[in-house]
Enzyme design. Structure first.
Site, PDB file in Angstrom:
ATOM      1  N   LYS A 176      -2.917   5.937  -4.310  1.00 41.79           N
ATOM      2  CA  LYS A 176      -4.019   6.838  -3.958  1.00 41.79           C
ATOM      3  C   LYS A 176      -3.880   8.185  -4.662  1.00 41.79           C
ATOM      4  O   LYS A 176      -2.770   8.675  -4.872  1.00 41.79           O
ATOM      5  CB  LYS A 176      -4.062   7.071  -2.437  1.00 41.79           C
ATOM      6  CG  LYS A 176      -4.074   5.795  -1.617  1.00 41.79           C
ATOM      7  CD  LYS A 176      -4.127   6.067  -0.125  1.00 41.79           C
ATOM      8  CE  LYS A 176      -3.827   4.818   0.678  1.00 41.79           C
ATOM      9  NZ  LYS A 176      -2.402   4.526   0.774  1.00 41.79           N
ATOM     10  N   ASP A 183       0.829  -1.198   0.000  1.00 41.71           N
ATOM     11  CA  ASP A 183       0.000   0.000   0.000  1.00 41.71           C
ATOM     12  C   ASP A 183       0.866   1.253   0.000  1.00 41.71           C
ATOM     13  O   ASP A 183       1.714   1.421   0.873  1.00 41.71           O
ATOM     14  CB  ASP A 183      -0.900  -0.002   1.253  1.00 41.71           C
ATOM     15  CG  ASP A 183      -1.800   1.216   1.313  1.00 41.71           C
ATOM     16  OD1 ASP A 183      -2.926   1.127   0.782  1.00 41.71           O
ATOM     17  OD2 ASP A 183      -1.392   2.247   1.878  1.00 41.71           O
ATOM     18  N   HIS A 213      -7.915   9.477  -1.906  1.00 40.12           N
ATOM     19  CA  HIS A 213      -7.287   9.622  -0.595  1.00 40.12           C
ATOM     20  C   HIS A 213      -8.198  10.364   0.388  1.00 40.12           C
ATOM     21  O   HIS A 213      -8.112  10.173   1.587  1.00 40.12           O
ATOM     22  CB  HIS A 213      -5.967  10.393  -0.758  1.00 40.12           C
ATOM     23  CG  HIS A 213      -4.901   9.964   0.190  1.00 40.12           C
ATOM     24  ND1 HIS A 213      -3.570   9.892  -0.156  1.00 40.12           N
ATOM     25  CD2 HIS A 213      -4.943   9.586   1.478  1.00 40.12           C
ATOM     26  CE1 HIS A 213      -2.854   9.484   0.873  1.00 40.12           C
ATOM     27  NE2 HIS A 213      -3.668   9.308   1.883  1.00 40.12           N
ATOM     28  N   TYR A 228       2.947   9.973  -0.627  1.00 41.76           N
ATOM     29  CA  TYR A 228       4.066   9.450   0.172  1.00 41.76           C
ATOM     30  C   TYR A 228       5.425   9.735  -0.491  1.00 41.76           C
ATOM     31  O   TYR A 228       6.462   9.589   0.136  1.00 41.76           O
ATOM     32  CB  TYR A 228       3.946   7.930   0.383  1.00 41.76           C
ATOM     33  CG  TYR A 228       2.694   7.477   1.103  1.00 41.76           C
ATOM     34  CD1 TYR A 228       1.809   8.383   1.688  1.00 41.76           C
ATOM     35  CD2 TYR A 228       2.393   6.118   1.195  1.00 41.76           C
ATOM     36  CE1 TYR A 228       0.664   7.942   2.336  1.00 41.76           C
ATOM     37  CE2 TYR A 228       1.251   5.676   1.850  1.00 41.76           C
ATOM     38  CZ  TYR A 228       0.387   6.592   2.411  1.00 41.76           C
ATOM     39  OH  TYR A 228      -0.744   6.148   3.047  1.00 41.76           O
TER      40      TYR A 228
END
Length: 297
Positions: free
Chosen positions: A84, A50, A117, A55
């Site tokens: 996401k 994930d 998200h 990120y």
């Protein structure tokens, strides 16, 4: 599948591995650590990985996945990869562009699951599925009301297969879980072990989940760690759970979640730990019309 992973069925008949490897890292952590940890996770048996464009580590994760495919440890179809869509790309014309950027960084042809998200429209996401860039679409941080708005939308083409939310024994999301089950939507738990380490996100006055005496005594009883008790609790509730660690010993240890079972009495005790404590409060989004955490669930 070359792993002891168990899976849960999605609404369209495909399957998602119940234990996922979480990859969010604080800005202080070196990016190379993500590559190394992802390789260790795949070697340990993790097949569900994930991440998210936010990120800023998809190049490093893609490198790990591709190197494990190249050496014959796994095939692409054995990896269930989730990315996401971040909030700055919600305008319909930017959605596919954001996913294509993720795929470019990963150097992969498709992702398995693409999530919104934070609560917004699903229409542009459906186009990504139609274009073959993602196998499934889902949502993250949606409450019941927001899910119902999507499910009741006229002309809905692809129902979200999952809703990824913060979920752990201090925030067990019982009502949201029951609602999702009733609609054949899988609940995926992030921050499943609490989230006290990310000081910028988390109120340091909140209790540390893994220090809870109930989890501690259960860990002794089952000869496991408090983290494994918290993860096992989710699996037995039918929740897909993400476990995040960049430490080799803990990554391997987390795979032991399939090696034991909690009694129904102990599951009830763990249900009783719920305090509605939210480690990831999303305060930066307060005031946004889509802010999901003001509703009860």
């Amino acid at each position: 599948m070359n792993s002891k992973q168990q899976t849960v069925r999605l609404s369209d008949g495909h399957f998602i591995p119940v234990l996922g490897f979480g990859t969010y890292a604080t800005p202080e952590e070196p990016k190379t650590k993500v590559t190394e940890a992802t390789k260790i996770a795949i070697d340990a048996g993790f097949r569900h990985i994930d991440s998210a464009s936010m990120y800023q580590n998809e190049e490093e994760i893609g490198l790990a996945i591709r190197s494990k495919i190249a050496e014959g440890t796994v095939k692409r179809e054995h990896i269930f990869y989730t990315s996401k869509l971040w909030c700055t790309f919600h305008r319909p014309e930017l959605v596919q562009f954001c996913l294509e950027q993720s795929l470019k960084k990963l150097q992969l042809d498709y992702v398995d699951l693409y999530l919104i998200h934070f609560p917004v429209s699903l229409k542009a996401m459906e186009k990504c599925k139609d274009a073959g860039l993602t196998k499934f679409i889902g949502v993250s941080n949606f409450n019941r009301r927001q899910l119902e708005m999507i499910l009741n939308k006229p002309g809905l083409k692809h129902k979200p297969v999952c809703n990824q939310v913060e979920c752990h024994p201090y925030l067990n999301q019982r009502k949201l879980l029951d609602f999702c089950k009733s609609k054949d939507i899988v609940l995926v738990a992030y921050s499943a072990l609490g989230s006290h380490r990310e000081k910028t996100w988390v109120d340091s006055n909140l209790p540390i989940l893994l220090d809870d005496p109930v989890l501690g005594s259960m860990a002794k009883k089952y000869k496991r760690t408090p983290a494994l008790i918290a993860l096992r609790y989710q699996l037995q509730r039918g929740v897909v759970v993400l476990a995040k660690s960049f430490t080799e010993k803990r990554i391997k240890e987390n795979m032991q979640v399939f090696e034991f079972q909690l009694t129904s009495e102990d599951m009830k005790v763990l249900d009783g730990l719920n305090k509605n404590i939210r480690y990831i409060s999303g305060d930066g989004f307060k005031g946004h019309p889509g802010f999901p955490f003001s509703d009860e669930y």
